[in-house]
Design a protein around this motif. Sequence first.
Motif, PDB file in Angstrom:
ATOM      1  N   GLN A 353       0.832  -1.196   0.000  1.00  0.00           N
ATOM      2  CA  GLN A 353       0.000   0.000   0.000  1.00  0.00           C
ATOM      3  C   GLN A 353       0.873   1.254   0.000  1.00  0.00           C
ATOM      4  OE1 GLN A 353      -2.449  -0.364   3.524  1.00  0.00           O
ATOM      5  NE2 GLN A 353      -4.107  -1.365   2.401  1.00  0.00           N
ATOM      6  N   THR A 354       0.234   2.369  -0.346  1.00  0.00           N
ATOM      7  CA  THR A 354       0.954   3.640  -0.201  1.00  0.00           C
ATOM      8  C   THR A 354       1.161   3.894   1.287  1.00  0.00           C
ATOM      9  OG1 THR A 354      -1.043   4.987  -0.038  1.00  0.00           O
ATOM     10  CG2 THR A 354      -0.126   4.587  -2.269  1.00  0.00           C
ATOM     11  N   LEU A 355       2.172   4.680   1.627  1.00  0.00           N
ATOM     12  CA  LEU A 355       2.497   4.948   3.021  1.00  0.00           C
ATOM     13  C   LEU A 355       1.302   5.549   3.763  1.00  0.00           C
ATOM     14  CD1 LEU A 355       4.560   4.948   5.285  1.00  0.00           C
ATOM     15  CD2 LEU A 355       5.455   7.124   4.418  1.00  0.00           C
ATOM     16  N   ASN A 377       5.607  16.980   6.122  1.00  0.00           N
ATOM     17  CA  ASN A 377       6.445  17.740   7.056  1.00  0.00           C
ATOM     18  C   ASN A 377       7.710  16.997   7.488  1.00  0.00           C
ATOM     19  OD1 ASN A 377       4.652  19.870   7.014  1.00  0.00           O
ATOM     20  ND2 ASN A 377       3.531  19.189   8.836  1.00  0.00           N
ATOM     21  N   GLY A 378       7.880  15.771   6.981  1.00  0.00           N
ATOM     22  CA  GLY A 378       9.077  15.003   7.327  1.00  0.00           C
ATOM     23  C   GLY A 378       9.038  14.382   8.702  1.00  0.00           C
ATOM     24  N   ALA A 379       7.835  14.166   9.240  1.00  0.00           N
ATOM     25  CA  ALA A 379       7.714  13.613  10.586  1.00  0.00           C
ATOM     26  C   ALA A 379       7.694  12.084  10.601  1.00  0.00           C
ATOM     27  CB  ALA A 379       6.444  14.130  11.258  1.00  0.00           C
ATOM     28  N   ILE A 380       7.648  11.457   9.419  1.00  0.00           N
ATOM     29  CA  ILE A 380       7.571   9.996   9.338  1.00  0.00           C
ATOM     30  C   ILE A 380       8.883   9.439   8.788  1.00  0.00           C
ATOM     31  CG2 ILE A 380       6.399   8.012   8.321  1.00  0.00           C
ATOM     32  CD1 ILE A 380       4.671   9.476  10.338  1.00  0.00           C
ATOM     33  N   ASP A 385      14.933   6.190   7.640  1.00  0.00           N
ATOM     34  CA  ASP A 385      14.914   7.087   6.475  1.00  0.00           C
ATOM     35  C   ASP A 385      13.652   7.944   6.495  1.00  0.00           C
ATOM     36  OD1 ASP A 385      17.331   6.185   5.390  1.00  0.00           O
ATOM     37  OD2 ASP A 385      16.319   4.482   4.415  1.00  0.00           O
ATOM     38  N   ARG A 386      13.822   9.252   6.440  1.00  0.00           N
ATOM     39  CA  ARG A 386      12.673  10.153   6.404  1.00  0.00           C
ATOM     40  C   ARG A 386      11.987  10.056   5.047  1.00  0.00           C
ATOM     41  NH1 ARG A 386      14.077  15.960   8.449  1.00  0.00           N
ATOM     42  NH2 ARG A 386      14.334  14.727  10.338  1.00  0.00           N
ATOM     43  N   ILE A 387      10.700   9.834   5.071  1.00  0.00           N
ATOM     44  CA  ILE A 387       9.933   9.684   3.834  1.00  0.00           C
ATOM     45  C   ILE A 387       9.010  10.890   3.669  1.00  0.00           C
ATOM     46  CG2 ILE A 387       8.376   8.205   2.515  1.00  0.00           C
ATOM     47  CD1 ILE A 387      11.049   6.871   3.181  1.00  0.00           C
ATOM     48  N   LYS A 388       9.142  11.579   2.510  1.00  0.00           N
ATOM     49  CA  LYS A 388       8.289  12.751   2.254  1.00  0.00           C
ATOM     50  C   LYS A 388       7.383  12.552   1.049  1.00  0.00           C
ATOM     51  CE  LYS A 388      10.964  16.484   4.342  1.00  0.00           C
ATOM     52  NZ  LYS A 388      11.505  17.854   4.128  1.00  0.00           N
ATOM     53  N   VAL A 407       8.843   2.169  12.321  1.00  0.00           N
ATOM     54  CA  VAL A 407       8.218   3.445  11.967  1.00  0.00           C
ATOM     55  C   VAL A 407       8.475   4.428  13.112  1.00  0.00           C
ATOM     56  CG1 VAL A 407       6.076   4.632  11.374  1.00  0.00           C
ATOM     57  CG2 VAL A 407       6.416   2.241  10.682  1.00  0.00           C
ATOM     58  N   ARG A 408       8.979   5.595  12.731  1.00  0.00           N
ATOM     59  CA  ARG A 408       9.133   6.637  13.745  1.00  0.00           C
ATOM     60  C   ARG A 408       8.290   7.838  13.339  1.00  0.00           C
ATOM     61  NH1 ARG A 408      14.459  10.098  15.453  1.00  0.00           N
ATOM     62  NH2 ARG A 408      14.284  10.651  13.270  1.00  0.00           N
ATOM     63  N   LYS A 409       7.496   8.325  14.306  1.00  0.00           N
ATOM     64  CA  LYS A 409       6.663   9.496  14.078  1.00  0.00           C
ATOM     65  C   LYS A 409       7.150  10.589  15.029  1.00  0.00           C
ATOM     66  CE  LYS A 409       1.789  10.940  14.310  1.00  0.00           C
ATOM     67  NZ  LYS A 409       0.411  10.484  14.601  1.00  0.00           N
ATOM     68  N   GLY A 410       7.593  11.682  14.479  1.00  0.00           N
ATOM     69  CA  GLY A 410       8.197  12.709  15.313  1.00  0.00           C
ATOM     70  C   GLY A 410       9.584  12.288  15.750  1.00  0.00           C
ATOM     71  N   LYS A 411      10.017  12.767  16.907  1.00  0.00           N
ATOM     72  CA  LYS A 411      11.380  12.479  17.347  1.00  0.00           C
ATOM     73  C   LYS A 411      11.515  11.162  18.099  1.00  0.00           C
ATOM     74  CE  LYS A 411      13.362  17.112  17.578  1.00  0.00           C
ATOM     75  NZ  LYS A 411      14.067  18.091  18.435  1.00  0.00           N
ATOM     76  N   LYS A 412      10.495  10.795  18.889  1.00  0.00           N
ATOM     77  CA  LYS A 412      10.674   9.652  19.782  1.00  0.00           C
ATOM     78  C   LYS A 412       9.559   8.614  19.737  1.00  0.00           C
ATOM     79  CE  LYS A 412      13.503  12.090  23.193  1.00  0.00           C
ATOM     80  NZ  LYS A 412      13.639  12.493  24.621  1.00  0.00           N
TER      81      LYS A 412
END
Length: 422
Positions: A353-355, A377-380, A385-388, A407-412
């Motif tokens: 699927q799409t992200l 916004n580059g939060a994912i 690897d940041r995915i935009k 999966v990382r959302k935000g910083k932590k």
Amino acid sequence: MTNIIDELEWRGAINQQTDSEGLREYVETESISLYCGVDPTGDSMHIGHLIPFMMLKRFQAFGHHPFILIGGATGTIGDPSGRTTERQLQTMETVQHNVDSLTRQMEKLFAVDTDNTLTLVNNYDWTHNLTLLDFLRDYGKFFNINTMLAKDIVASRLETGISFTEFTYQILQSMDFLHLFQHNNVRMQIGGADQWGNITAGLDLIRKKEGADAKAFGLTIPLMLKADGTKFGKTAGGAVWLDPEKTTPYEFYQFWVNQDDRDVIKYLKFFTFLTKDEIDALEVKVETEPHLREAQRVLAAEMTKFVHSEADLNDALAISEALFSGNVKNLTSKQIEEGFKNMPTIETEILGQTLVDWLIELGIEPSKRQAREDITNGAISINGDRIKELDFVVTAEHSFDGKFIIVRKGKKQYTLVKLISK
């Protein structure tokens, strides 16, 4: 320091002694054999158990001969020390399983198979053929009920009640000391502060059996409390185990690295074999550069190497660095499994699927609008690897060995996605 007693006093490791001057003189001229025991109440020790056994290692380093006693017999009874209620008796099969597990743990920690200056014994070996009449005539006759009732371990239980089984525990432990004294020339027992009553009971038995001049000693270690007054070795998740299946090396490392500045020097003295000069230098660092947490990192490294291995320490360091920096792409599957053990985890077979859709499907994002906004916004980040790109498609190629996607959302805010087969 040439005398082990000076070493222990500097480390703050002595609580009570039965004959401090006599012991000091004895170890000055003789190599003393000494022992400490652990009952197989579980299939792993926790870090609180380690404290007296680190003492054995210190005596060993000064040329003395430690004995480690696994309580295959006493473990079937249950030590009333420090308890307000009766222990639930374990089956003999469970006790034996725990004996085997603790024996393997001790053999690994203390390299018993390659070190002839340390001996591992099991008190089941000298008690299991003992008849009831032999027990009463050869041992029970030497114990005064009034004296036993006055011991803290029994007196504290008189109001709530104590069974005859647990009441006799101090006799069994005394028999251990006597047996090792007679057959292995063991002259001293060490233990935690709660073992004072059991240790002195053993000394009394030795002197009644072997004569008042028998050279035997007892020593206890202070109760370990944290600076805030709470018990050492407990976390929100429970005990910190030595078994890597119960407490991973990464969790173990994190426990030590997160210690309070007020406690870390005490723990360095108790648990590590660093010299006085090394610990004094770290104490200065705590006072002048506490933000660097160098003392904590040294403590964590020393303990993780000792209990686990250099390789496990390197894994723990790699996981810690990856989680701090967000650069998780170089972690191995094993490191991911260890480092993300207690983080939010989602199992899925959905890929392709799409992200945007994938994040909603897994519940990581509440809506398409929020998903698009966070991605733009580059939060994912996926595996560091940041995915935009909104049309980014998540496939098995983006996983670690076909097992995990991080999966990382935000910083932590991390989520571990476990891939399951369709």
